[in-house]
Motif scaffolding. Structure first.
Motif, PDB file in Angstrom:
ATOM      1  N   ARG A   3       0.834  -1.215   0.000  1.00 13.24           N
ATOM      2  CA  ARG A   3       0.000   0.000   0.000  1.00 13.24           C
ATOM      3  C   ARG A   3       0.866   1.262   0.000  1.00 13.24           C
ATOM      4  NH1 ARG A   3      -3.175  -3.121   3.568  1.00 13.24           N
ATOM      5  NH2 ARG A   3      -2.189  -2.144   5.388  1.00 13.24           N
ATOM      6  N   ASP A   4       1.904   1.262   0.812  1.00 15.20           N
ATOM      7  CA  ASP A   4       2.811   2.407   0.876  1.00 15.20           C
ATOM      8  C   ASP A   4       3.430   2.673  -0.492  1.00 15.20           C
ATOM      9  OD1 ASP A   4       5.090   4.082   1.284  1.00 15.20           O
ATOM     10  OD2 ASP A   4       5.261   3.445   3.355  1.00 15.20           O
ATOM     11  N   ALA A   5       3.930   1.609  -1.123  1.00 14.08           N
ATOM     12  CA  ALA A   5       4.590   1.764  -2.421  1.00 14.08           C
ATOM     13  C   ALA A   5       3.607   2.178  -3.511  1.00 14.08           C
ATOM     14  CB  ALA A   5       5.283   0.456  -2.801  1.00 14.08           C
ATOM     15  N   GLU A   6       2.397   1.635  -3.497  1.00 17.39           N
ATOM     16  CA  GLU A   6       1.414   2.008  -4.519  1.00 17.39           C
ATOM     17  C   GLU A   6       1.031   3.484  -4.404  1.00 17.39           C
ATOM     18  OE1 GLU A   6      -1.662  -0.936  -4.010  1.00 17.39           O
ATOM     19  OE2 GLU A   6      -0.825  -2.167  -5.646  1.00 17.39           O
ATOM     20  N   ALA A   7       1.009   4.006  -3.175  1.00 26.15           N
ATOM     21  CA  ALA A   7       0.749   5.435  -2.996  1.00 26.15           C
ATOM     22  C   ALA A   7       1.883   6.261  -3.600  1.00 26.15           C
ATOM     23  CB  ALA A   7       0.590   5.757  -1.514  1.00 26.15           C
ATOM     24  N   GLN A   8       3.121   5.806  -3.407  1.00 25.58           N
ATOM     25  CA  GLN A   8       4.268   6.509  -3.981  1.00 25.58           C
ATOM     26  C   GLN A   8       4.246   6.447  -5.506  1.00 25.58           C
ATOM     27  OE1 GLN A   8       6.459   8.427  -2.836  1.00 25.58           O
ATOM     28  NE2 GLN A   8       8.228   8.386  -4.226  1.00 25.58           N
ATOM     29  N   ILE A   9       3.890   5.310  -6.057  1.00 17.73           N
ATOM     30  CA  ILE A   9       3.808   5.170  -7.517  1.00 17.73           C
ATOM     31  C   ILE A   9       2.760   6.125  -8.080  1.00 17.73           C
ATOM     32  CG2 ILE A   9       2.940   3.579  -9.295  1.00 17.73           C
ATOM     33  CD1 ILE A   9       4.494   1.349  -7.832  1.00 17.73           C
ATOM     34  N   SER A  10       1.632   6.287  -7.377  1.00 18.60           N
ATOM     35  CA  SER A  10       0.577   7.208  -7.840  1.00 18.60           C
ATOM     36  C   SER A  10       1.057   8.645  -7.831  1.00 18.60           C
ATOM     37  CB  SER A  10      -0.667   7.061  -6.958  1.00 18.60           C
ATOM     38  OG  SER A  10      -1.243   5.785  -7.112  1.00 18.60           O
ATOM     39  N   LEU A  11       1.816   9.035  -6.814  1.00 22.33           N
ATOM     40  CA  LEU A  11       2.358  10.392  -6.756  1.00 22.33           C
ATOM     41  C   LEU A  11       3.309  10.647  -7.929  1.00 22.33           C
ATOM     42  CD1 LEU A  11       3.114  10.822  -2.930  1.00 22.33           C
ATOM     43  CD2 LEU A  11       1.328  11.972  -4.264  1.00 22.33           C
ATOM     44  N   ILE A  12       4.160   9.661  -8.216  1.00 22.20           N
ATOM     45  CA  ILE A  12       5.090   9.820  -9.341  1.00 22.20           C
ATOM     46  C   ILE A  12       4.322   9.919 -10.653  1.00 22.20           C
ATOM     47  CG2 ILE A  12       6.990   8.763 -10.616  1.00 22.20           C
ATOM     48  CD1 ILE A  12       7.805   7.386  -7.980  1.00 22.20           C
ATOM     49  N   ARG A  13       3.252   9.128 -10.778  1.00 24.88           N
ATOM     50  CA  ARG A  13       2.444   9.170 -12.000  1.00 24.88           C
ATOM     51  C   ARG A  13       1.865  10.569 -12.213  1.00 24.88           C
ATOM     52  NH1 ARG A  13      -2.415   8.896 -14.386  1.00 24.88           N
ATOM     53  NH2 ARG A  13      -2.611   7.480 -16.176  1.00 24.88           N
ATOM     54  N   GLU A  14       1.354  11.190 -11.156  1.00 26.19           N
ATOM     55  CA  GLU A  14       0.796  12.539 -11.282  1.00 26.19           C
ATOM     56  C   GLU A  14       1.847  13.515 -11.798  1.00 26.19           C
ATOM     57  OE1 GLU A  14      -0.842  13.646  -7.520  1.00 26.19           O
ATOM     58  OE2 GLU A  14      -2.321  12.001  -7.509  1.00 26.19           O
ATOM     59  N   ARG A  15       3.062  13.386 -11.285  1.00 28.52           N
ATOM     60  CA  ARG A  15       4.136  14.279 -11.745  1.00 28.52           C
ATOM     61  C   ARG A  15       4.478  14.031 -13.204  1.00 28.52           C
ATOM     62  NH1 ARG A  15       9.435  13.247 -11.889  1.00 28.52           N
ATOM     63  NH2 ARG A  15       9.340  11.570 -10.326  1.00 28.52           N
ATOM     64  N   LEU A  16       4.530  12.761 -13.609  1.00 22.95           N
ATOM     65  CA  LEU A  16       4.844  12.432 -15.005  1.00 22.95           C
ATOM     66  C   LEU A  16       3.776  12.956 -15.953  1.00 22.95           C
ATOM     67  CD1 LEU A  16       6.154   8.753 -14.569  1.00 22.95           C
ATOM     68  CD2 LEU A  16       7.511  10.802 -14.992  1.00 22.95           C
ATOM     69  N   VAL A  17       2.509  12.898 -15.532  1.00 22.13           N
ATOM     70  CA  VAL A  17       1.422  13.436 -16.341  1.00 22.13           C
ATOM     71  C   VAL A  17       1.589  14.949 -16.490  1.00 22.13           C
ATOM     72  CG1 VAL A  17      -1.058  13.863 -16.418  1.00 22.13           C
ATOM     73  CG2 VAL A  17      -0.211  11.582 -15.833  1.00 22.13           C
ATOM     74  N   GLN A  18       1.905  15.631 -15.391  1.00 28.13           N
ATOM     75  CA  GLN A  18       2.103  17.076 -15.434  1.00 28.13           C
ATOM     76  C   GLN A  18       3.260  17.454 -16.350  1.00 28.13           C
ATOM     77  OE1 GLN A  18       2.630  18.183 -11.336  1.00 28.13           O
ATOM     78  NE2 GLN A  18       0.452  17.939 -10.821  1.00 28.13           N
TER      79      GLN A  18
END
Length: 277
Positions: free
Chosen positions: A258-273
């Protein structure tokens, strides 16, 4: 009566597999088939492609390390820092995902490409740790006899990559009729081999595309090339932790996943931006 002759123990193959092919890759190993037998080794893909270039795009990982080894041709890569490069035949790409990262790759030239991608489960102290990204040129991969040391140590050769746990991963080439003996280090009761080309004898006959898992023990294995042969071999201390699986991740507990999936989602948001996804 004549004196009895001592027989050398033969380490038997416990299970073998030819995997499932999707696109250019055949998945030879995954937790649902070899599971407890081979961890920390959790996935192994044999990739083979001949044709037009393609871009594999970015995708995430966490809790694992991936090691890509190119047997023939070349692959491209995009590391977590958006550094792009090409990995030629004989080269190694190591990606320790830790708490989470995104990377990608593909082929930038038409032609024939072959190789392996191995996934290794990280221990608890590293599964939420920092990212490590290393690319080795072919001339930087050390050899001892017919074996190239992709990870760990063998004979006088060693890898500069710091292994997350006691693991050896070797790429071996034998000419028809040649023999080679692998003595695993102390405690390396996990042992497997996968054939990239040719026909190999190791307690049984193995051919291109075969993965064989040997019975847990400390015994050596004798290999004989029945034709010119290329194969990879992995040995390790057993990974004494659960395998908790996500779509692109392997962890030891649901909380770590769960911790890692939250981090992956944050990185995804940055990559989209940034317009990268």
């Amino acid at each position: 009566m004549g004196a009895s002759v001592a027989q050398t123990p033969v380490r038997q193959i416990a299970r073998r597999n030819r995997g499932r092919t999707r696109g250019l890759a055949t998945r030879l190993m995954n937790p649902s088939d070899f599971g407890e037998m081979l961890k920390p080794f959790v996935f192994l893909d044999l990739f083979e492609h001949e044709g037009a270039p393609f871009n594999g795009g970015l995708h995430p990982h966490s809790g694992i390390a991936t090691l890509t080894y190119v047997v023939e041709g070349a692959v491209t890569y995009i590391d977590p820092n958006n550094v792009k490069g090409t990995l030629p035949a004989g080269g190694v790409e190591w990606m320790q995902a830790g708490r989470g990262m995104w990377h990608g790759g593909g082929l930038d030239k038409a032609g024939r490409t072959r190789g392996f991608q191995l996934w290794i489960a990280l221990p608890p102290e590293l599964e939420l740790g920092p990212i490590v990204s290393i690319c080795q040129a072919p001339e930087d991969v050390q050899e001892d006899g017919p074996a190239r040391v992709l990870l760990g140590n063998y004979g006088a050769a060693s890898s500069v990559i710091e292994s997350p746990s006691p693991i050896n991963y070797l790429a071996v080439r034998l000419k028809a009729g040649e023999r080679w003996r692998y003595e695993p280090p102390a405690g390396h009761t996990v042992l497997w081999v996968a054939v990239a080309s040719g026909v190999l004898s190791a307690a049984d006959e193995l051919r291109h595309g075969d993965l064989a898992a040997f019975e847990p023990s400390s015994e050596a294995v004798e290999f004989e090339a029945l034709t010119d042969t290329e194969f990879v071999l992995g040995s390790a201390l057993p990974h004494k932790h659960d395998l908790v699986l996500g779509n692109y991740s392997v962890h030891t507990t649901p909380g770590a996943l769960r911790d890692a999936e939250a981090q992956i989602s944050l990185i995804r948001e940055r990559l989209v931006q940034e317009g990268r996804l």
